[in-house]
Structure formats: structure tokens, C-alpha cells
Motif scaffolding. Structure first.
Motif, PDB file in Angstrom:
ATOM      1  N   ASP A 188      -7.368   9.007  -5.084  1.00  0.00           N
ATOM      2  CA  ASP A 188      -8.174   7.894  -4.588  1.00  0.00           C
ATOM      3  C   ASP A 188      -8.944   7.158  -5.678  1.00  0.00           C
ATOM      4  O   ASP A 188      -9.870   6.408  -5.388  1.00  0.00           O
ATOM      5  N   SER A 189      -8.553   7.367  -6.939  1.00  0.00           N
ATOM      6  CA  SER A 189      -9.236   6.655  -8.024  1.00  0.00           C
ATOM      7  C   SER A 189      -8.291   6.460  -9.195  1.00  0.00           C
ATOM      8  O   SER A 189      -7.325   7.219  -9.389  1.00  0.00           O
ATOM      9  N   SER A 204      -4.569   7.329  -1.402  1.00  0.00           N
ATOM     10  CA  SER A 204      -5.323   6.204  -0.870  1.00  0.00           C
ATOM     11  C   SER A 204      -4.494   4.933  -1.021  1.00  0.00           C
ATOM     12  O   SER A 204      -3.881   4.695  -2.065  1.00  0.00           O
ATOM     13  N   SER A 205      -4.474   4.113   0.027  1.00  0.00           N
ATOM     14  CA  SER A 205      -3.705   2.859  -0.031  1.00  0.00           C
ATOM     15  C   SER A 205      -4.209   1.941  -1.140  1.00  0.00           C
ATOM     16  O   SER A 205      -3.468   1.103  -1.638  1.00  0.00           O
ATOM     17  N   GLU A 206      -5.468   2.126  -1.545  1.00  0.00           N
ATOM     18  CA  GLU A 206      -6.029   1.315  -2.629  1.00  0.00           C
ATOM     19  C   GLU A 206      -5.368   1.609  -3.970  1.00  0.00           C
ATOM     20  O   GLU A 206      -5.459   0.809  -4.897  1.00  0.00           O
ATOM     21  N   GLN A 207      -4.693   2.772  -4.055  1.00  0.00           N
ATOM     22  CA  GLN A 207      -4.043   3.151  -5.315  1.00  0.00           C
ATOM     23  C   GLN A 207      -2.537   2.904  -5.315  1.00  0.00           C
ATOM     24  O   GLN A 207      -1.849   3.243  -6.271  1.00  0.00           O
ATOM     25  N   ASP A 208      -2.027   2.292  -4.238  1.00  0.00           N
ATOM     26  CA  ASP A 208      -0.587   2.040  -4.151  1.00  0.00           C
ATOM     27  C   ASP A 208      -0.086   1.214  -5.339  1.00  0.00           C
ATOM     28  O   ASP A 208       0.933   1.541  -5.969  1.00  0.00           O
ATOM     29  N   GLU A 234      -2.741  13.567  -0.513  1.00  0.00           N
ATOM     30  CA  GLU A 234      -3.037  12.310   0.165  1.00  0.00           C
ATOM     31  C   GLU A 234      -3.128  11.224  -0.904  1.00  0.00           C
ATOM     32  O   GLU A 234      -3.622  11.470  -2.006  1.00  0.00           O
ATOM     33  N   TYR A 261       2.602   6.929   1.893  1.00  0.00           N
ATOM     34  CA  TYR A 261       2.841   7.190   0.471  1.00  0.00           C
ATOM     35  C   TYR A 261       3.574   5.991  -0.132  1.00  0.00           C
ATOM     36  O   TYR A 261       4.406   5.370   0.558  1.00  0.00           O
ATOM     37  N   LYS A 283      -6.772  14.334  -3.060  1.00  0.00           N
ATOM     38  CA  LYS A 283      -6.615  12.956  -2.624  1.00  0.00           C
ATOM     39  C   LYS A 283      -6.600  12.063  -3.851  1.00  0.00           C
ATOM     40  O   LYS A 283      -7.539  12.073  -4.653  1.00  0.00           O
TER      41      LYS A 283
END
Length: 254
Positions: free
Chosen positions: A153-154, A188-192, A186, A222, A151
Motif C-alpha cells: 500500500d505504499s 492497494s489499488s493506489e499502487q496498481d 493484498e 490484483y 498489504k
């Protein structure tokens, strides 16, 4: 005779296998093997090792031993470092092959000092090891996949991904496209936004476009266009003359 060849550029390894039961009975059979090998070699720009899956190889005509030795010597002249085969069942009918036969792929990899692909999924330290990049130079395409579920996510993981792609770019001398296998990914939408910024960075290094295929889940979001099947994404790149149709093969197409 159908021979499947996979290129693991990261490990500098070419993996060959016979798709159906076959015997090497004539010089024509050796020629077919050599031509398939030469076709795959066009993607290589560095020394490599070879593992041959002989599970479907029933017999090798002993009279062909010299011809097979000549073929392997030919490829050693094109930067093949070493070659080894494996077959789950011991087969004395393969004694004419000019390389050693192990009883498993793991044994062959160990003999060639090739590390197994990492199977990881937790923690940012493992994230970098899960990234797998493959270069299709003729098709101007770099393909990104992951050996296990991850994922993004960071910002730390994103930096690791960026670093690995940058390192891989040292092999490129032309515009390129990024094709992403999303089956284990996956985002994370925070990393878009950070992902988009990374893509803008690579556009400054001749990246043309980014496409994904086979999403992890049906509605998984994505920050790039994703197709359900690999051949659909490959066809999209092919319209811009970026990816040859013969590399667009996948199980969903058959």
C-alpha cells in the motif's frame, strides 16, 4: 519410498522429509533416496545445508552405515556444507545415519545456524523481511510468496519488493517468469500503476510474464492475472514451455 524435498534458496537450505513411515533396509532404498536428492540438486547453483525430517523413518539397517556415509560424502563433493536430522521421538534405530539427530526442527536449524523465517505483518520495515523468493531455474520461474499477511500500500514497500527481486536476479542468466502466491498478499489499488511500472522495468531484464494464484480474498483485486489454484497458474506457464508440470502440484489438485 516417497521423499519430499523443499528448497529454501534464500536461506541456502534443502529440507527433506519422508512422506510416509518407511525403513531403510537395502541399498536399493539408499539409491532411491540418492536419486530424489540428485533431482532436487539440479535447481541449486550455490553451496547449501540439509535438514532431514526423520519423523517417518522407523529404522535404518545398521549394515547400511558405510553406504550412507558414502552417499553423504558424495553430496559433499557437490557443495553440501553440512547435514543434520531431527525426530520428535528419540529413536535408537536411526543410529546408522551418518549425521546427528536433534529432537526438533528448531534444534536442527539452530545447530546449522539457520535463522527461522520471519513471521511479520506490520510496518514497512517488516515488509522486506516477509518477502520470500524461490528460484525454479529449470522451469524459468521465480516464485514470490510472503511469510505472513502483508498489504502493498505504499511506494516504499514497492521499492523494497523491487530491490529484493533485483538482488535475486543476480542468480539468473536466462528469461524468467514471476509466479506470485497471493494467499498472504493484498495490493492497494493506489499502487496498481506503480506495480505495472515495476513489471515494465523487469521486462527490460527478460521477464516474460506475471501470474498469481490463491487470492487472499475471493474478490481481491490484483494488477495481474490470478488463478484460484497454483496448478492452474502453473499450467498457464507450462503452455509457453515456461514451467514443468511436475512443479504444478498443490493441495487443490489432489
Amino acid at each position: 519410498m516417497k521423499i519430499e524435498i523443499q528448497n529454501d534458496f534464500q536461506s541456502k537450505l534443502m529440507m527433506q522429509s519422508f512422506e510416509s513411515p518407511v525403513s531403510l533396509n537395502s541399498k536399493a532404498d539408499i539409491h532411491a533416496w540418492k536419486q530424489a536428492w540428485l533431482g532436487a540438486l539440479q535447481k541449486w547453483h550455490s553451496p547449501y545445508k540439509v535438514i532431514v525430517d526423520c519423523s517417518n523413518l522407523a529404522r535404518v539397517n545398521p549394515d547400511l552405515k558405510k553406504d550412507l556415509e558414502i552417499m553423504t560424502k558424495f553430496f559433499k563433493g557437490f557443495f553440501m556444507r553440512s547435514i543434520i536430522g531431527y525426530s520428535i521421538e528419540a529413536n535408537s534405530e536411526l543410529s546408522a545415519l551418518p549425521f546427528e539427530i536433534k529432537d526438533s526442527e528448531d534444534g536442527a536449524r539452530e545447530a546449522l545456524n539457520i535463522r527461522q523465517r520471519l513471521k511479520v505483518s506490520r510496518g514497512s520495515e517488516d515488509f522486506r523481511g516477509a518477502i520470500f523468493l524461490e528460484n525454479h531455474f529449470q522451469q524459468q520461474c521465480m516464485e514470490l510468496s510472503f511469510t505472513d499477511h502483508v498489504k502493498l500500500d505504499s511506494s516504499e514497500k514497492l521499492a523494497m519488493l523491487k530491490s529484493k527481486i533485483v538482488n535475486n536476479l543476480t542468480q539468473w542468466h536466462s528469461p524468467w517468469n514471476l509466479l506470485i502466491d497471493c494467499s498472504n498478499l493484498e495490493v492497494s489499488s493506489e499502487q496498481d500503476k506503480n506495480f505495472t511500472n515495476m513489471i515494465k522495468f523487469f521486462q527490460g531484464f527478460f521477464l516474460k510474464q506475471v501470474l498469481g494464484y490463491q487470492p487472499f480474498a475471493k474478490d481481491a483485486p490484483y494488477p495481474f492475472k490470478v488463478y484460484r489454484a497454483r496448478h492452474r497458474a502453473a499450467a498457464e506457464l507450462e503452455t509457453s514451455a515456461a514451467l514443468s508440470g511436475d512443479t504444478a502440484n498443490c493441495s487443490t489438485r489432489k
